[in-house]
Scaffold this motif. Structure first.
Motif, PDB file in Angstrom:
ATOM      1  N   VAL A 156       0.844  -1.203   0.000  1.00 16.66           N
ATOM      2  CA  VAL A 156       0.000   0.000   0.000  1.00 16.66           C
ATOM      3  C   VAL A 156       0.876   1.249   0.000  1.00 16.66           C
ATOM      4  N   ALA A 157       1.909   1.235   0.812  1.00 18.59           N
ATOM      5  CA  ALA A 157       2.755   2.413   0.977  1.00 18.59           C
ATOM      6  C   ALA A 157       3.449   2.825  -0.313  1.00 18.59           C
ATOM      7  N   SER A 158       3.811   1.850  -1.139  1.00 20.97           N
ATOM      8  CA  SER A 158       4.488   2.196  -2.393  1.00 20.97           C
ATOM      9  C   SER A 158       3.577   3.011  -3.301  1.00 20.97           C
ATOM     10  N   LEU A 159       2.277   2.696  -3.300  1.00 25.89           N
ATOM     11  CA  LEU A 159       1.336   3.465  -4.101  1.00 25.89           C
ATOM     12  C   LEU A 159       1.084   4.833  -3.483  1.00 25.89           C
ATOM     13  N   VAL A 160       1.013   4.889  -2.161  1.00 31.72           N
ATOM     14  CA  VAL A 160       0.875   6.176  -1.486  1.00 31.72           C
ATOM     15  C   VAL A 160       2.036   7.099  -1.858  1.00 31.72           C
ATOM     16  N   ALA A 161       3.251   6.571  -1.813  1.00 33.52           N
ATOM     17  CA  ALA A 161       4.426   7.385  -2.143  1.00 33.52           C
ATOM     18  C   ALA A 161       4.366   7.884  -3.578  1.00 33.52           C
ATOM     19  N   TYR A 162       3.895   7.032  -4.484  1.00 33.35           N
ATOM     20  CA  TYR A 162       3.753   7.465  -5.880  1.00 33.35           C
ATOM     21  C   TYR A 162       2.743   8.603  -5.995  1.00 33.35           C
ATOM     22  N   LEU A 163       1.563   8.411  -5.434  1.00 35.36           N
ATOM     23  CA  LEU A 163       0.510   9.419  -5.546  1.00 35.36           C
ATOM     24  C   LEU A 163       0.894  10.714  -4.842  1.00 35.36           C
ATOM     25  N   ALA A 164       1.745  10.604  -3.819  1.00 33.87           N
ATOM     26  CA  ALA A 164       2.090  11.771  -3.017  1.00 33.87           C
ATOM     27  C   ALA A 164       3.295  12.542  -3.544  1.00 33.87           C
ATOM     28  N   THR A 165       4.173  11.885  -4.302  1.00 33.39           N
ATOM     29  CA  THR A 165       5.438  12.545  -4.643  1.00 33.39           C
ATOM     30  C   THR A 165       5.810  12.511  -6.121  1.00 33.39           C
ATOM     31  N   GLU A 166       5.224  11.637  -6.908  1.00 34.85           N
ATOM     32  CA  GLU A 166       5.617  11.524  -8.313  1.00 34.85           C
ATOM     33  C   GLU A 166       5.270  12.819  -9.053  1.00 34.85           C
ATOM     34  N   PRO A 167       6.253  13.482  -9.683  1.00 35.87           N
ATOM     35  CA  PRO A 167       5.968  14.752 -10.361  1.00 35.87           C
ATOM     36  C   PRO A 167       5.072  14.600 -11.582  1.00 35.87           C
ATOM     37  N   HIS A 168       5.155  13.467 -12.278  1.00 38.11           N
ATOM     38  CA  HIS A 168       4.334  13.239 -13.471  1.00 38.11           C
ATOM     39  C   HIS A 168       3.151  12.352 -13.093  1.00 38.11           C
ATOM     40  N   MET A 169       2.262  12.913 -12.286  1.00 33.67           N
ATOM     41  CA  MET A 169       1.111  12.179 -11.756  1.00 33.67           C
ATOM     42  C   MET A 169      -0.151  12.927 -12.189  1.00 33.67           C
ATOM     43  N   PHE A 170      -0.849  12.399 -13.183  1.00 33.13           N
ATOM     44  CA  PHE A 170      -1.986  13.092 -13.808  1.00 33.13           C
ATOM     45  C   PHE A 170      -3.296  12.424 -13.384  1.00 33.13           C
ATOM     46  N   MET A 171      -3.481  12.313 -12.064  1.00 30.74           N
ATOM     47  CA  MET A 171      -4.675  11.653 -11.540  1.00 30.74           C
ATOM     48  C   MET A 171      -5.175  12.394 -10.315  1.00 30.74           C
ATOM     49  N   THR A 172      -6.487  12.606 -10.266  1.00 26.80           N
ATOM     50  CA  THR A 172      -7.117  13.148  -9.066  1.00 26.80           C
ATOM     51  C   THR A 172      -8.573  12.701  -9.039  1.00 26.80           C
ATOM     52  N   GLY A 173      -9.128  12.597  -7.850  1.00 26.35           N
ATOM     53  CA  GLY A 173     -10.499  12.140  -7.705  1.00 26.35           C
ATOM     54  C   GLY A 173     -10.683  10.661  -7.958  1.00 26.35           C
ATOM     55  N   GLN A 174      -9.601   9.893  -7.892  1.00 25.39           N
ATOM     56  CA  GLN A 174      -9.645   8.470  -8.235  1.00 25.39           C
ATOM     57  C   GLN A 174      -9.494   7.600  -6.993  1.00 25.39           C
ATOM     58  N   HIS A 175      -9.873   6.329  -7.119  1.00 20.44           N
ATOM     59  CA  HIS A 175      -9.552   5.349  -6.091  1.00 20.44           C
ATOM     60  C   HIS A 175      -8.813   4.184  -6.743  1.00 20.44           C
ATOM     61  N   PHE A 176      -7.883   3.619  -5.998  1.00 16.75           N
ATOM     62  CA  PHE A 176      -7.003   2.576  -6.506  1.00 16.75           C
ATOM     63  C   PHE A 176      -7.081   1.359  -5.586  1.00 16.75           C
ATOM     64  N   VAL A 177      -7.390   0.219  -6.163  1.00 13.58           N
ATOM     65  CA  VAL A 177      -7.558  -1.009  -5.393  1.00 13.58           C
ATOM     66  C   VAL A 177      -6.222  -1.742  -5.279  1.00 13.58           C
ATOM     67  N   VAL A 178      -5.831  -2.067  -4.047  1.00 16.64           N
ATOM     68  CA  VAL A 178      -4.602  -2.814  -3.783  1.00 16.64           C
ATOM     69  C   VAL A 178      -5.016  -4.069  -3.030  1.00 16.64           C
ATOM     70  N   ASP A 179      -5.348  -5.125  -3.766  1.00 19.71           N
ATOM     71  CA  ASP A 179      -5.917  -6.314  -3.117  1.00 19.71           C
ATOM     72  C   ASP A 179      -5.409  -7.635  -3.706  1.00 19.71           C
ATOM     73  N   GLY A 180      -4.438  -7.596  -4.609  1.00 18.15           N
ATOM     74  CA  GLY A 180      -3.962  -8.840  -5.225  1.00 18.15           C
ATOM     75  C   GLY A 180      -5.024  -9.535  -6.032  1.00 18.15           C
ATOM     76  N   PHE A 181      -6.053  -8.799  -6.475  1.00 16.11           N
ATOM     77  CA  PHE A 181      -7.253  -9.290  -7.129  1.00 16.11           C
ATOM     78  C   PHE A 181      -7.971 -10.312  -6.242  1.00 16.11           C
ATOM     79  N   GLN A 182      -8.673  -9.742  -5.271  1.00 13.21           N
ATOM     80  CA  GLN A 182      -9.396 -10.571  -4.311  1.00 13.21           C
ATOM     81  C   GLN A 182     -10.784 -10.891  -4.872  1.00 13.21           C
ATOM     82  N   TRP A 183     -10.847 -11.974  -5.614  1.00 11.66           N
ATOM     83  CA  TRP A 183     -12.051 -12.273  -6.385  1.00 11.66           C
ATOM     84  C   TRP A 183     -13.158 -12.910  -5.557  1.00 11.66           C
ATOM     85  N   SER A 184     -12.873 -13.350  -4.333  1.00 11.55           N
ATOM     86  CA  SER A 184     -13.915 -14.015  -3.546  1.00 11.55           C
ATOM     87  C   SER A 184     -14.377 -13.162  -2.380  1.00 11.55           C
ATOM     88  N   CYS A 185     -14.508 -11.847  -2.611  1.00 14.42           N
ATOM     89  CA  CYS A 185     -14.971 -10.965  -1.540  1.00 14.42           C
ATOM     90  C   CYS A 185     -16.464 -10.702  -1.710  1.00 14.42           C
TER      91      CYS A 185
END
Length: 249
Positions: free
Chosen positions: A220-249
């Motif tokens: 999770v933290a690696s994605l947080v760091a990307y969204l928080a610090t990457e200068p070429h980040m063209f995303m806002t108002g989005q949600h990102f799923v970090v679940d290893g593709f949890q298909w049986s939820c």
């Protein structure tokens, strides 16, 4: 000029991993948590490992006035606030007909109102300074699925985490282009708290994850760091799923 970041619930688990990942990117880190000893240890580790400045604040994240006081103190100490990570939260495994009104209100306050509190405090500072600030709020796969496992969370928690998604989308419109705000929806992440709660259902949970393991806080933290610090980040108002593709939820 150093980049500065505030992380709520930063003493351990996902919050600690987020603070470490941001410090590795050169951010000075302000931690907020009720776990004073764990938070102090995390701050000491981060400062020693990455050579960044740290601040710690013992606080209940549901306290609106305290949130404003902390954010003002961080801004006064460091001159700006570049990143806010709304990580603090707590599960509630009770079914809706068993939860009390006070328990429901507390679940909403810890998971959702806390985001409002710190965004309300930090946004004016972010909007007034140079550059584009970043906010990342921790939602949950529960917000999308209605509940990953009954041992961990039920309706009040899912409702609170879904509220974060609505808040994120609406604030992206209000704050753009000065603040990029996004949310993350973790699935089953192997924090110490989760391990204690699901000891009897570990194997069945892992069988339902395509990558064959629970997530780690660092996933999770690696994605947080990307969204928080990457200068070429063209995303806002989005949600990102970090679940290893949890298909049986």
């Amino acid at each position: 000029m150093s980049t500065t970041a505030i992380v709520t619930g930063g003493a351990r688990g996902i919050g600690k991993a987020c603070a470490e990942a941001l410090a590795a990117k050169g951010c000075d880190i302000a931690l907020i948590d009720l776990l004073e000893d764990d938070m102090a240890a995390t701050a000491k580790e981060i400062a020693a490992a990455h050579g960044v400045k740290t601040l710690t604040f013992t606080a209940d994240v549901t306290d609106f006035a305290r949130a404003h006081a902390i954010v003002d103190e961080v801004a006064k100490a460091w001159g700006r606030i570049d990143v806010l990570v709304n990580n603090a939260g707590a599960p509630n495994p009770k079914p809706i007909l068993e939860i009390t009104e006070d328990e429901f209100d507390r679940t909403i306050a810890v998971n959702l109102k806390s985001c409002f509190n710190y965004i309300h405090a930090a946004a004016p500072i972010m909007l007034a300074q140079e550059g584009v600030a970043r906010i990342v709020s921790m939602s949950s796969l529960n917000a999308l699925s209605g509940g990953v496992t009954s041992a961990v969370s039920k309706h009040s928690y899912a409702a609170a985490k879904a509220g974060i998604l609505g808040l994120t989308r609406s604030l992206a419109k209000e704050f753009g282009p000065k603040i990029a705000i996004n949310a993350i929806c973790p699935g089953v992440i192997a924090t110490d708290l989760l391990k204690r709660m699901i000891t009897n259902s570990h194997d069945s949970l892992v069988r339902g994850i395509a990558l064959g393991r629970m997530g780690a806080p660092e996933d999770v933290a690696s994605l947080v760091a990307y969204l928080a610090t990457e200068p070429h980040m063209f995303m806002t108002g989005q949600h990102f799923v970090v679940d290893g593709f949890q298909w049986s939820c």
